[in-house]
Design a protein around this motif. Structure first.
Motif, mmCIF file in Angstrom:
data_model
loop_
_atom_site.group_PDB
_atom_site.id
_atom_site.type_symbol
_atom_site.label_atom_id
_atom_site.label_comp_id
_atom_site.label_asym_id
_atom_site.label_seq_id
_atom_site.Cartn_x
_atom_site.Cartn_y
_atom_site.Cartn_z
ATOM 1 N N MET A 220 27.425 -1.256 89.082
ATOM 2 C CA MET A 220 27.183 -1.129 87.643
ATOM 3 C C MET A 220 25.972 -0.240 87.373
ATOM 4 O O MET A 220 25.938 0.518 86.397
ATOM 5 C CB MET A 220 27.002 -2.504 87.019
ATOM 6 C CG MET A 220 28.276 -3.328 86.957
ATOM 7 S SD MET A 220 29.495 -2.634 85.816
ATOM 8 C CE MET A 220 28.740 -3.061 84.237
ATOM 9 N N PRO B 157 26.253 -1.511 78.828
ATOM 10 C CA PRO B 157 27.537 -2.040 79.292
ATOM 11 C C PRO B 157 28.242 -2.794 78.175
ATOM 12 O O PRO B 157 27.625 -3.203 77.188
ATOM 13 C CB PRO B 157 27.122 -2.989 80.428
ATOM 14 C CG PRO B 157 25.744 -3.434 80.055
ATOM 15 C CD PRO B 157 25.109 -2.256 79.379
ATOM 16 N N ARG C 278 30.921 2.435 78.649
ATOM 17 C CA ARG C 278 29.564 2.208 78.164
ATOM 18 C C ARG C 278 29.469 2.646 76.704
ATOM 19 O O ARG C 278 30.106 3.629 76.306
ATOM 20 C CB ARG C 278 28.530 3.020 78.982
ATOM 21 C CG ARG C 278 28.508 2.761 80.477
ATOM 22 C CD ARG C 278 27.971 1.396 80.817
ATOM 23 N NE ARG C 278 27.747 1.232 82.246
ATOM 24 C CZ ARG C 278 28.683 0.930 83.129
ATOM 25 N NH1 ARG C 278 29.927 0.783 82.712
ATOM 26 N NH2 ARG C 278 28.395 0.770 84.408
#
Length: 320
Positions: free
Chosen positions: A184, A211, A219
């Motif tokens: 991530m 996120p 995003r």
């Protein structure tokens, strides 16, 4: 992160075999993983007041030095009280191990909190600067899934395998969770480069690459420009690309906004807000200014991320 995630991390740490190091090992790890959120009591004084205290003094580095000793000492005290009249030696609680487990679990909490867009104030109470990771969504279902599967697997194998094998699912689960966090973080870095490639050097503003729930390949973007905020979306699949929203969110600076910003609630909210803008409601008899944080919402009536500041009288937008 949310309390469920923190609790799962504490339970997973316990299931790696750390809970066997001392009496109350499991309880210490789970309590320690949540202890920093004792500041949630500040909501008793209202949401705006909570902005002043949340993710602050109990999450800062000084607290991480003090709280492990308090937690370990409390566990030793509970052990001594519970052993009275039962013939159980107080030494069953090992202070050194309780302190080590307290440190591990307590440190895990602000690190996880740092990973989302809310952020933490690492240096409180000496410095109120916010630090943001922008890597995980605050309630991340994939973290729940990874840790949940690991804990269920560890529980299922508890009575049928050797202790080392029992601990294996939890260790694997924590490693997979770490790999997910790293992935991530890589997604955030790639997204930032894609957005910056679409901006000129002259307009390089503050950015938030945030996120979203469920979809790890997407995003949302907030761009802080001189003339207001711009919003956008980055999609990492099938190839990284950025789509900029045509809207501009004006910051709404005005005499009324300055008046609201100078109030106690206004100052508190602005110390917390990351991308604040103002909306004025100059209705006769009930004038107010709304301060909204574009990090969370554009709706002035949202349940979170906006505050209403009543004004003693309407202030004209034309007033300098």
């Amino acid at each position: 992160m949310d309390p469920i995630c923190h609790t799962m991390v504490g339970a997973a740490l316990a299931s790696t075999g750390l809970q066997r190091k001392t009496r109350f090992g499991c309880a210490t790890l789970i309590i320690g993983a949540n202890l920093a959120d004792v500041d949630v009591i500040s909501y008793a004084w209202g949401e705006t007041a909570a902005f002043e205290f949340r993710r602050g003094i109990t999450h800062g580095i000084p607290a991480l030095v003090v709280l492990p000793f308090l937690l370990a000492g409390a566990m030793v005290g509970i052990g001594r009280l519970s052993s009275r009249g039962r013939g159980t030696a107080a030494s069953a609680t090992d202070f050194k191990w309780l302190l080590a487990l307290s440190v591990i679990s307590l440190v895990s909490h602000p690190i996880l909190d740092f990973l989302n867009v809310y952020g933490v104030r690492w240096l409180m109470p000496f410095d109120a600067t916010w630090f943001y990771g922008d890597i995980l969504y605050i309630v991340d279902p994939w973290m729940w899934t990874i840790l949940g599967i690991a804990l269920v697997a560890a529980l299922w194998r508890r009575n049928r395998d050797a202790p080392g094998v029992f601990a294996r699912p939890a260790r694997v689960g924590l490693l997979v969770a770490l790999a997910y966090i790293i992935a991530m973080a890589a997604g955030e870095s790639i997204s930032r480069r894609v957005v910056e490639a679409n901006l000129t050097d002259a307009e390089m503003p503050r950015l938030m690459i945030a996120p979203v729930p469920v979809d790890p390949f997407r995003r949302t973007v907030v761009i802080d420009g001189e003339d207001g905020y711009r919003l956008g979306v980055v999609n990492l699949l099938p190839r990284p690309h950025f789509r900029l929203d045509a809207r501009r969110i004006p910051k709404g600076e005005s005499a009324a906004a300055r008046l609201a910003a100078a109030t106690s609630d206004g100052r508190t909210f602005l110390r917390w807000a990351r991308f604040p803008f103002f909306e004025v409601d100059d209705s006769k008899g009930d004038p107010a200014v709304y301060i909204i944080d574009a990090r969370y919402t554009l709706d002035r009536n949202a349940l979170f991320g906006a505050v209403r500041i009543p004004l003693p009288e309407a202030v004209s937008e034309r007033e300098p």
